[in-house]
Motif scaffolding. Structure first.
Motif, PDB file in Angstrom:
ATOM      1  N   ARG A 169       3.223  -4.710   0.874  1.00 34.95           N
ATOM      2  CA  ARG A 169       4.171  -3.609   0.627  1.00 34.95           C
ATOM      3  C   ARG A 169       4.895  -3.781  -0.703  1.00 34.95           C
ATOM      4  N   LEU A 170       5.186  -5.017  -1.081  1.00 32.95           N
ATOM      5  CA  LEU A 170       5.837  -5.250  -2.377  1.00 32.95           C
ATOM      6  C   LEU A 170       4.914  -4.826  -3.521  1.00 32.95           C
ATOM      7  N   PHE A 171       3.634  -5.120  -3.386  1.00 35.52           N
ATOM      8  CA  PHE A 171       2.689  -4.691  -4.420  1.00 35.52           C
ATOM      9  C   PHE A 171       2.578  -3.167  -4.453  1.00 35.52           C
ATOM     10  N   GLU A 172       2.639  -2.527  -3.283  1.00 37.06           N
ATOM     11  CA  GLU A 172       2.611  -1.059  -3.257  1.00 37.06           C
ATOM     12  C   GLU A 172       3.820  -0.478  -3.986  1.00 37.06           C
ATOM     13  N   LEU A 173       4.966  -1.141  -3.859  1.00 36.84           N
ATOM     14  CA  LEU A 173       6.178  -0.662  -4.533  1.00 36.84           C
ATOM     15  C   LEU A 173       6.096  -0.831  -6.044  1.00 36.84           C
TER      16      LEU A 173
END
Length: 384
Positions: free
Chosen positions: A206-210
């Motif tokens: 999710r951090l990479f998606e952000l």
């Protein structure tokens, strides 16, 4: 009852998203209870609320019976016909029994019950909101800490961060803002119980998606993640479009994108590798930052034997076997690492790989197709 209460219910509907019908049902139940308790009545009653006039009326419900055995629940046919000539045996007659001072008593008694129903309905709304956020990332504020949990305020609810889901390299303090991954949302009696994590691999995704628009819009796909939270992680990425550099998109200009994630995870090292359907290339990439000479694939056992230069053996295995362990989790293949000299003694250079992928040039390709990001440059690649 004044129309102010109806206006208050309408306001609650707007502010908290609770249906006014739910609130009116709760109010009616509360008023029935208040009537029976305050006026010592055991009869079957119905409460009618006129929203427009703000009026409450109480009706006793009695069944028309040939022989009356309970005056609270039954009425004779003769009495019923005096009210309406059309009544027959078995019909239900409603007679208004609203006490003169019922409005004041009912309002006082109903307040607590209505408040409880409002809380229950509100908990239902919150549960519905957060059940859709499971497996998502949210920013919360640390409220308090005890020996079992860290309590994180997510706005409308307080989430639990268990010790097992806390990163070993982090120290938490009240009022800290942290990003957490929602792992479980349960509908408990006292309200929604939400469990969050800082160690789950989903948090890294999710951090990479952000931070990486190409992942968010699907141009770059996260194929696999292996993580030892607080220490090191590996993430495999792939882009269908050959013109898109999947690894470069995740790293960002001068490493800016991935560095933001490293900072959020308090210095956790992240290896970004290019995914490949060819296990020879994929396993070689996954062992980044070490160089690989040859990968022998054993399809039936879903295992590989990897040959590395002698001076790269410790780096390939990693401290306490971490690099090899993470690479195996990432690829789903068992990995047995041999040094070049050991491989020559065992005659492994004479074996053919189970894959027909080219064995030459693995060192250069793996080096080009992977990226390691770390903030601590101290050596950690010695084999224990």
């Amino acid at each position: 009852m004044s129309s102010d209460l109806i206006e208050a219910l309408t306001a609650l509907e707007k502010d908290k998203g609770i249906s006014k019908e739910v609130l009116l049902d709760a109010l009616e139940a509360a008023l029935i209870s208040a009537y029976k308790r305050n006026f010592d009545q055991a009869q079957n009653v119905r409460v009618a609320i006129n929203e427009g006039l703000g009026q409450i009326k109480v009706y006793a419900r009695k069944e028309v019976a040939e022989a009356v055995e309970d005056k609270n629940l039954q009425i004779s046919l003769e009495q019923a016909k005096s009210l309406n000539a059309h009544y027959q045996i078995g019909d239900t007659v409603e007679i208004e029994v609203t006490p003169r001072n019922f409005g004041r008593i009912a309002a006082q008694t109903a307040k607590q019950v209505v408040t409880q129903r409002v809380r229950e309905a509100e908990r239902g709304v919150i549960y519905s909101e957060f059940i859709d956020r499971a497996d998502d990332i949210m920013t919360g504020i640390v409220q308090r800490i005890d020996h079992r949990f860290i309590y994180v305020d997510l706005g409308r609810v307080e989430a639990l961060l268990p010790q097992s889901e806390q990163m070993p390299n982090e120290t938490y303090h009240p009022h800290d803002r942290i990003k957490v991954y929602l792992t479980k949302v349960e509908d408990a009696k006292k309200g929604p119980m939400i469990t969050v994590s800082r160690t789950h691999p989903g948090l890294l995704k999710r951090l990479f998606e952000l931070e990486v628009p190409e992942i968010y819009d699907g141009t770059v796909e996260v194929k696999s993640i292996s993580r030892e939270a607080g220490d090191r992680s590996k993430i495999a990425v792939h882009a269908e479009d050959p013109a898109v550099d999947a690894v470069g998109a995740c790293v960002g200009q001068k490493g800016a994108r991935v560095q933001t994630i490293v900072d959020e995870l308090k210095g956790e090292k992240i290896d970004i590798v290019r995914w490949s359907e060819d296990p020879v290339i994929y396993v070689a990439n996954a062992l980044s930052p070490s160089k690989v000479i040859k990968v022998l694939v054993h399809e039936e056992e879903k295992a590989t034997t990897v040959i590395v230069p002698d001076y790269q053996l410790s780096l390939a295995i990693g401290k306490r076997g971490q690099n090899a362990r993470l690479a195996a989790k990432l690829t789903g293949w068992k990995i047995d690492i041999k040094s070049e000299s050991e491989a020559e003694e065992l005659g492994l250079f004479d074996e053919e790989s189970a894959s027909e992928s080219p064995e030459t040039g693995i060192e250069d390709q793996a080096a080009e197709e992977s990226a390691e990001i770390e903030t601590d440059k101290s050596p950690d690649n010695e084999q224990d």
